[in-house]
Design a protein around this motif. Structure first.
Motif, PDB file in Angstrom:
ATOM      1  N   ASN A   1       6.968  21.592  62.108  1.00 39.17           N
ATOM      2  CA  ASN A   1       8.014  22.425  62.724  1.00 39.17           C
ATOM      3  C   ASN A   1       9.236  22.641  61.846  1.00 39.17           C
ATOM      4  O   ASN A   1      10.265  23.121  62.325  1.00 39.17           O
ATOM      5  N   LEU A   2       9.143  22.314  60.554  1.00 40.89           N
ATOM      6  CA  LEU A   2      10.301  22.471  59.680  1.00 40.89           C
ATOM      7  C   LEU A   2      10.745  23.929  59.615  1.00 40.89           C
ATOM      8  O   LEU A   2      11.944  24.226  59.673  1.00 40.89           O
ATOM      9  N   PHE A   3       9.796  24.858  59.506  1.00 41.66           N
ATOM     10  CA  PHE A   3      10.163  26.272  59.466  1.00 41.66           C
ATOM     11  C   PHE A   3      10.848  26.707  60.763  1.00 41.66           C
ATOM     12  O   PHE A   3      11.745  27.551  60.744  1.00 41.66           O
ATOM     13  N   ASP A   4      10.419  26.155  61.882  1.00 48.48           N
ATOM     14  CA  ASP A   4      11.069  26.480  63.157  1.00 48.48           C
ATOM     15  C   ASP A   4      12.538  26.066  63.126  1.00 48.48           C
ATOM     16  O   ASP A   4      13.423  26.808  63.568  1.00 48.48           O
ATOM     17  N   LEU A   5      12.800  24.868  62.610  1.00 46.26           N
ATOM     18  CA  LEU A   5      14.181  24.393  62.507  1.00 46.26           C
ATOM     19  C   LEU A   5      14.984  25.285  61.566  1.00 46.26           C
ATOM     20  O   LEU A   5      16.133  25.632  61.861  1.00 46.26           O
ATOM     21  N   GLN A   6      14.387  25.663  60.448  1.00 50.84           N
ATOM     22  CA  GLN A   6      15.097  26.505  59.489  1.00 50.84           C
ATOM     23  C   GLN A   6      15.409  27.875  60.080  1.00 50.84           C
ATOM     24  O   GLN A   6      16.519  28.396  59.917  1.00 50.84           O
ATOM     25  N   ARG A   7      14.423  28.471  60.751  1.00 53.99           N
ATOM     26  CA  ARG A   7      14.669  29.785  61.353  1.00 53.99           C
ATOM     27  C   ARG A   7      15.810  29.719  62.358  1.00 53.99           C
ATOM     28  O   ARG A   7      16.670  30.602  62.409  1.00 53.99           O
ATOM     29  N   HIS A   8      15.831  28.668  63.150  1.00 56.89           N
ATOM     30  CA  HIS A   8      16.907  28.530  64.132  1.00 56.89           C
ATOM     31  C   HIS A   8      18.262  28.410  63.446  1.00 56.89           C
ATOM     32  O   HIS A   8      19.255  29.027  63.876  1.00 56.89           O
ATOM     33  N   GLU A   9      18.331  27.631  62.374  1.00 57.01           N
ATOM     34  CA  GLU A   9      19.602  27.440  61.679  1.00 57.01           C
ATOM     35  C   GLU A   9      20.073  28.746  61.030  1.00 57.01           C
ATOM     36  O   GLU A   9      21.271  29.063  61.056  1.00 57.01           O
ATOM     37  N   HIS A  10      19.155  29.513  60.462  1.00 56.99           N
ATOM     38  CA  HIS A  10      19.529  30.816  59.898  1.00 56.99           C
ATOM     39  C   HIS A  10      20.037  31.744  60.996  1.00 56.99           C
ATOM     40  O   HIS A  10      21.008  32.496  60.798  1.00 56.99           O
ATOM     41  N   LYS A  11      19.403  31.708  62.145  1.00 58.11           N
ATOM     42  CA  LYS A  11      19.838  32.542  63.275  1.00 58.11           C
ATOM     43  C   LYS A  11      21.277  32.209  63.661  1.00 58.11           C
ATOM     44  O   LYS A  11      22.094  33.109  63.882  1.00 58.11           O
ATOM     45  N   VAL A  12      21.597  30.926  63.738  1.00 51.65           N
ATOM     46  CA  VAL A  12      22.941  30.504  64.139  1.00 51.65           C
ATOM     47  C   VAL A  12      24.000  31.099  63.227  1.00 51.65           C
ATOM     48  O   VAL A  12      24.994  31.679  63.689  1.00 51.65           O
ATOM     49  N   VAL A  13      23.796  30.979  61.915  1.00 53.88           N
ATOM     50  CA  VAL A  13      24.849  31.401  60.986  1.00 53.88           C
ATOM     51  C   VAL A  13      24.884  32.916  60.808  1.00 53.88           C
ATOM     52  O   VAL A  13      25.962  33.508  60.699  1.00 53.88           O
ATOM     53  N   VAL A  14      23.706  33.552  60.759  1.00 57.39           N
ATOM     54  CA  VAL A  14      23.681  35.007  60.599  1.00 57.39           C
ATOM     55  C   VAL A  14      24.314  35.683  61.808  1.00 57.39           C
ATOM     56  O   VAL A  14      25.136  36.597  61.669  1.00 57.39           O
ATOM     57  N   GLN A  15      23.961  35.246  63.005  1.00 58.88           N
ATOM     58  CA  GLN A  15      24.517  35.879  64.197  1.00 58.88           C
ATOM     59  C   GLN A  15      26.011  35.606  64.338  1.00 58.88           C
ATOM     60  O   GLN A  15      26.743  36.448  64.865  1.00 58.88           O
TER      61      GLN A  15
ATOM     62  N   VAL B   1      18.029  37.384  53.605  1.00 55.67           N
ATOM     63  CA  VAL B   1      17.656  35.991  53.853  1.00 55.67           C
ATOM     64  C   VAL B   1      16.756  35.512  52.730  1.00 55.67           C
ATOM     65  O   VAL B   1      15.781  36.197  52.376  1.00 55.67           O
ATOM     66  N   ASP B   2      17.073  34.366  52.162  1.00 53.54           N
ATOM     67  CA  ASP B   2      16.197  33.797  51.149  1.00 53.54           C
ATOM     68  C   ASP B   2      14.859  33.446  51.794  1.00 53.54           C
ATOM     69  O   ASP B   2      14.799  32.915  52.902  1.00 53.54           O
ATOM     70  N   ASP B   3      13.779  33.777  51.111  1.00 53.13           N
ATOM     71  CA  ASP B   3      12.440  33.618  51.683  1.00 53.13           C
ATOM     72  C   ASP B   3      12.006  32.160  51.655  1.00 53.13           C
ATOM     73  O   ASP B   3      11.252  31.727  50.790  1.00 53.13           O
ATOM     74  N   PHE B   4      12.462  31.392  52.644  1.00 55.93           N
ATOM     75  CA  PHE B   4      12.151  29.969  52.677  1.00 55.93           C
ATOM     76  C   PHE B   4      10.714  29.700  53.142  1.00 55.93           C
ATOM     77  O   PHE B   4      10.264  28.560  53.132  1.00 55.93           O
ATOM     78  N   GLN B   5       9.991  30.751  53.558  1.00 51.78           N
ATOM     79  CA  GLN B   5       8.604  30.561  53.996  1.00 51.78           C
ATOM     80  C   GLN B   5       7.597  31.083  52.984  1.00 51.78           C
ATOM     81  O   GLN B   5       6.423  31.245  53.290  1.00 51.78           O
ATOM     82  N   ASP B   6       8.054  31.349  51.759  1.00 47.51           N
ATOM     83  CA  ASP B   6       7.164  31.723  50.652  1.00 47.51           C
ATOM     84  C   ASP B   6       6.253  32.898  50.999  1.00 47.51           C
ATOM     85  O   ASP B   6       5.039  32.860  50.773  1.00 47.51           O
ATOM     86  N   GLY B   7       6.839  33.954  51.550  1.00 47.87           N
ATOM     87  CA  GLY B   7       6.091  35.172  51.821  1.00 47.87           C
ATOM     88  C   GLY B   7       5.303  35.176  53.111  1.00 47.87           C
ATOM     89  O   GLY B   7       4.610  36.148  53.411  1.00 47.87           O
ATOM     90  N   LYS B   8       5.392  34.108  53.887  1.00 48.80           N
ATOM     91  CA  LYS B   8       4.623  34.022  55.134  1.00 48.80           C
ATOM     92  C   LYS B   8       5.532  34.218  56.348  1.00 48.80           C
ATOM     93  O   LYS B   8       6.684  33.789  56.359  1.00 48.80           O
ATOM     94  N   HIS B   9       4.998  34.844  57.368  1.00 52.33           N
ATOM     95  CA  HIS B   9       5.649  34.928  58.672  1.00 52.33           C
ATOM     96  C   HIS B   9       7.028  35.574  58.630  1.00 52.33           C
ATOM     97  O   HIS B   9       7.962  35.129  59.299  1.00 52.33           O
TER      98      HIS B   9
END
Length: 279
Positions: A138-152, A165-173
């Protein structure tokens, strides 16, 4: 460190692609548009917390950032020990944030902060919370949530043309990232190594890297003040190194209970669960 001409070329040459498929020249993006860029650091390190930052950069502001030497935070530490690297990036990050210690940041998580050089929002997932929230997968889930907080936080207060957004998922999802931050596809750019291409992301990366290190600076000071341990914590994640083990071994010699409580609060425990301290 790169000179201003090199930095200007770095953020001028090349293209990126928006989520709707439109190609955008970096010169246009960096020097003619208002950009929100987000990046995070600390996800893989044992003591540095996961800190995510979104920074807002205007065409007028980029020149000031180039002048003080803002670039991809990894550039400051290339082939250098941390103490040498911090001589370069700490003064730059102080200008960006106005902070000289982690205490200056506490209470400002998720809020828009403005200085003479930067407008940004930062979120911190400290390691005691990370230990509760992190599960395998679930690391990507945590990262997506944190990006949402700051971007919004920024998107609601500044007039922007694009969010990068820097591609922290290496081209996936990418669809999951877009859904999480809720930005129109024509305004969203998700790109690999964005901090080396987009100044707003570079600015975010420097601030995030600075805040994680200020946090560990504060932990180092606590260990010194409370336990007399002056050996600093290793900023990387290699727990086989003597530099990593020494301060922990010193703490365990004082008290096994205090050692375990320290790991619960300040370390990503899943990353070191199989570690054995050497005598």
């Amino acid at each position: 460190m790169q000179n201003t001409d090199e930095l200007r070329r770095q953020y001028t040459n090349g293209t990126v692609t928006a989520a709707n498929g439109n190609e955008i020249f970096l010169e246009e993006l960096n020097f003619k548009k208002c950009i929100i860029g987000s990046d995070e650091t600390g996800k893989g390190e044992i003591f540095r917390p996961l800190i995510t930052v979104a920074a807002y950069v205007t065409p007028e502001g980029i020149e000031k950032l180039i002048e003080i030497g803002v670039t991809d935070s990894k550039k400051y530490s290339e082939n250098k020990k941390f103490e040498k690297a911090k001589e370069e990036f700490y003064p730059i990050a102080r200008k960006l944030t106005g902070f000289t210690s982690y205490k200056d940041f506490e209470g400002k998580e998720g809020k828009v902060i403005r200085t003479d050089y930067a407008t940004f929002a930062a979120s911190a997932l400290l390691n005691n919370t990370f230990n509760k929230d992190f599960k395998p997968g679930n690391l990507f889930d945590l990262q997506r949530h944190e990006h949402k907080v700051v971007v919004q936080a920024l998107a609601g207060t500044v007039p922007y043309n694009y969010v990068v957004v820097d591609d922290f998922q290496d081209g996936k999802h990418h669809d999951r990232i877009l859904k999480e931050i809720d930005i129109p596809t024509e305004q969203a750019v998700i790109v690999t190594k964005a901090d080396s291409k987009v100044m707003a992301v570079a600015c975010a990366s420097v601030i995030a890297y600075y805040l994680t290190n200020l946090y560990v600076d504060a932990v180092d000071q606590m260990l010194k003040d409370e336990y007399g341990i002056s050996k600093p914590l290793l900023r990387s994640g290699d727990y086989n190194k003597e530099e990593f083990q020494e301060p922990l071994r010193m703490l365990k010699e004082i008290s096994t209970e205090k050692y375990e409580a320290f790991l619960d609060k300040y370390a990503k425990k899943r990353y070191i669960r199989n570690m054995k301290l050497r005598d």
